[in-house]
Scaffold this motif. Structure first.
Motif, PDB file in Angstrom:
ATOM      1  N   ASP A  50      -5.723   0.860 -10.373  1.00 32.25           N
ATOM      2  CA  ASP A  50      -5.302   2.249 -10.257  1.00 32.25           C
ATOM      3  C   ASP A  50      -5.323   2.996 -11.587  1.00 32.25           C
ATOM      4  N   GLU A  88       1.721   7.156  -6.544  1.00 33.79           N
ATOM      5  CA  GLU A  88       0.566   7.956  -6.959  1.00 33.79           C
ATOM      6  C   GLU A  88       0.581   9.369  -6.414  1.00 33.79           C
ATOM      7  N   PHE A  89       1.055   9.550  -5.192  1.00 34.10           N
ATOM      8  CA  PHE A  89       0.862  10.839  -4.525  1.00 34.10           C
ATOM      9  C   PHE A  89       2.138  11.610  -4.208  1.00 34.10           C
ATOM     10  N   LEU A 113       0.830  -1.199   0.000  1.00 36.60           N
ATOM     11  CA  LEU A 113       0.000   0.000   0.000  1.00 36.60           C
ATOM     12  C   LEU A 113       0.869   1.255   0.000  1.00 36.60           C
ATOM     13  N   LEU A 133     -10.289   9.582  -4.822  1.00 33.51           N
ATOM     14  CA  LEU A 133      -9.428   8.640  -5.525  1.00 33.51           C
ATOM     15  C   LEU A 133      -9.956   8.283  -6.912  1.00 33.51           C
ATOM     16  N   ARG A 186       2.303   1.839  -3.454  1.00 29.93           N
ATOM     17  CA  ARG A 186       1.334   2.397  -4.406  1.00 29.93           C
ATOM     18  C   ARG A 186       1.077   3.866  -4.122  1.00 29.93           C
ATOM     19  N   TRP A 187       0.920   4.218  -2.861  1.00 29.43           N
ATOM     20  CA  TRP A 187       0.683   5.615  -2.512  1.00 29.43           C
ATOM     21  C   TRP A 187       1.881   6.489  -2.862  1.00 29.43           C
ATOM     22  N   SER A 188       3.084   5.959  -2.667  1.00 30.67           N
ATOM     23  CA  SER A 188       4.285   6.717  -2.985  1.00 30.67           C
ATOM     24  C   SER A 188       4.332   7.063  -4.460  1.00 30.67           C
TER      25      SER A 188
END
Length: 314
Positions: A206, A130-131, A123, A147, A126-128
Motif C-alpha cells: 500500500d 486508506e479511505f 481488507l 488505487l 486496510r480500506w478503513s
C-alpha cells in the motif's frame, strides 16, 4: 431445480457455469437441497442489492474460481501426505484420500470459513485506514486508475533449466518451497501476494517504502527462503495506480514491473526513475542508476537499482 426454487432455467444454468461446474443432462440427478438453498439465497441477495447480471456473475465466478483452485490444491497436498506417510504410489494415495474425505472435509470447510472472515476483516481494516478520511472525487474526466500501489515481480532465474531434470516429487517440493517462502517474505515485510505463476510472484504494497522492503527481502532472502536452497530471483518494483479486479491487478505499472524484472540481474531489484525518486530521501536505501536500454513495447527506460544502504557498525 427450477420448479423447487422458482428460478428460471437460464438463471440456473448461468449460475452453474459461473461456478465453473458442468451443466449435466436433464435426466441426471445432480442437484441437492443445499444447491437449492444456495441458489435461493444468492437470488434473494441479488434482488435486495439490485445487482446487475454482470455483478452477480462476477461474485459467483469469484467463488467458483477460488474454490476450484483451493479444492485441487488441498487435495493434492493430501495426496502427497498420504503417499509419503503410507509409502504409497500416486494412484493408491488418491484412492486413500477419497476414502478419508468424509472425515477430512468438515475440518477443511471450517478453516475456509474462518480464513475468509479473517481476510475480509483485514481488507476492511486496510480500506478503513486508506479511505475513511477521503472525499469522493469525480475523476471521470481524468481516466485515472483508482488505487495507488507499489507493485512488483520476483522471478526465479533460469527456472526451466534448473527444473528440467527434476522428478515430479522434486519439482513439487521446489515450487512449493519457493511459493511458501516468497509468501512469508512478502507478508512479513508488509505486502501481499496477488498471485504466483509457477516461477514468479506478483506482489503489491500500500505504500512505496513497504514495497521496497518486500522487494529487497525477496532479492536478498530469496536464496534461503523457507530454509531451503532456492535459486536467486530477479525483482522489480514500480509505484503507480492500478485497477483491482478478479483478485488480480492491472495497469501500466504492472506491465512496467514485469518488463523490469526481465532486465534485472540475479539477486537484484530494479525500479523505474519515478519510483526511485520517491525513495531517494529514505536513508535505509541506496539507489544506483543503470544504463538506459530499449525495451520492446515501452521504448527507452532508465532503470535504477535498489539496495540497502550500508551503515557501518558503531
Amino acid at each position: 431445480m427450477a420448479e423447487q426454487t422458482g428460478l428460471g432455467r437460464d438463471f440456473l444454468r448461468s449460475y452453474w457455469r459461473a461456478l465453473g461446474l458442468p451443466v449435466t443432462g436433464s435426466d441426471e440427478e445432480t442437484f441437492t437441497e443445499d444447491d437449492a438453498q444456495a441458489l435461493r439465497e444468492i437470488a434473494d441477495f441479488a434482488e435486495a442489492e439490485g445487482l446487475s447480471s454482470r455483478s452477480l456473475t462476477t461474485l459467483v465466478r469469484s467463488v467458483g474460481h477460488t474454490t476450484e483452485r483451493l479444492a485441487l490444491w488441498q487435495a493434492e497436498a493430501l495426496v502427497e501426505h498420504m503417499a509419503f506417510r503410507n509409502d504409497l504410489d500416486d494412484t493408491s494415495a488418491r484412492l486413500l484420500v477419497l476414502d478419508r474425505l468424509p472425515s477430512l472435509a468438515p475440518v477443511l470447510e471450517a478453516q475456509l470459513v474462518h480464513a475468509w472472515r479473517r481476510q475480509l476483516a483485514a481488507l476492511a481494516g486496510r480500506w478503513s485506514v486508506e479511505f475513511s478520511g477521503a472525499r469522493a472525487v469525480d475523476d471521470s474526466g481524468h481516466g485515472e486508475l483508482p488505487l495507488p500501489r507499489a507493485v512488483g515481480f520476483a522471478d526465479i532465474v533460469s527456472f526451466t533449466t534448473r527444473t528440467a531434470s527434476l522428478r515430479s516429487s522434486e519439482l513439487s517440493d521446489f515450487v512449493s518451497d519457493f511459493e511458501a517462502g516468497a509468501r512469508d517474505v512478502v507478508t512479513s515485510a508488509g505486502g501481499r501476494v496477488v498471485k504466483t505463476i509457477g516461477d514468479a510472484v506478483l506482489f503489491i504494497a500500500d505504500d512505496v517504502h513497504a514495497g521496497a522492503e518486500v522487494a529487497l527481502g525477496l532479492a536478498t532472502e530469496g536464496r534461503d527462503m523457507a530454509g531451503v536452497d532456492v535459486p536467486p530471483v530477479r525483482v522489480s518494483l514500480v509505484w503507480g495506480r492500478v485497477l483491482s479486479r478478479f483478485g488480480d491487478v492491472f495497469g501500466p505499472s504492472v506491465n512496467l514491473a514485469a518488463r523490469l524484472t526481465d532486465e534485472a540481474d540475479p539477486g537484484t531489484v530494479l525500479l523505474d526513475p519515478a519510483t526511485a525518486a520517491l525513495l531517494a530521501g529514505d536513508a535505509r536505501f541506496a539507489l544506483t542508476a543503470r544504463a538506459p536500454r530499449e525495451v520492446q513495447g515501452l521504448g527507452t527506460i532508465a532503470p535504477v537499482q535498489l539496495q540497502r544502504a550500508y551503515t557501518p557498525e558503531l
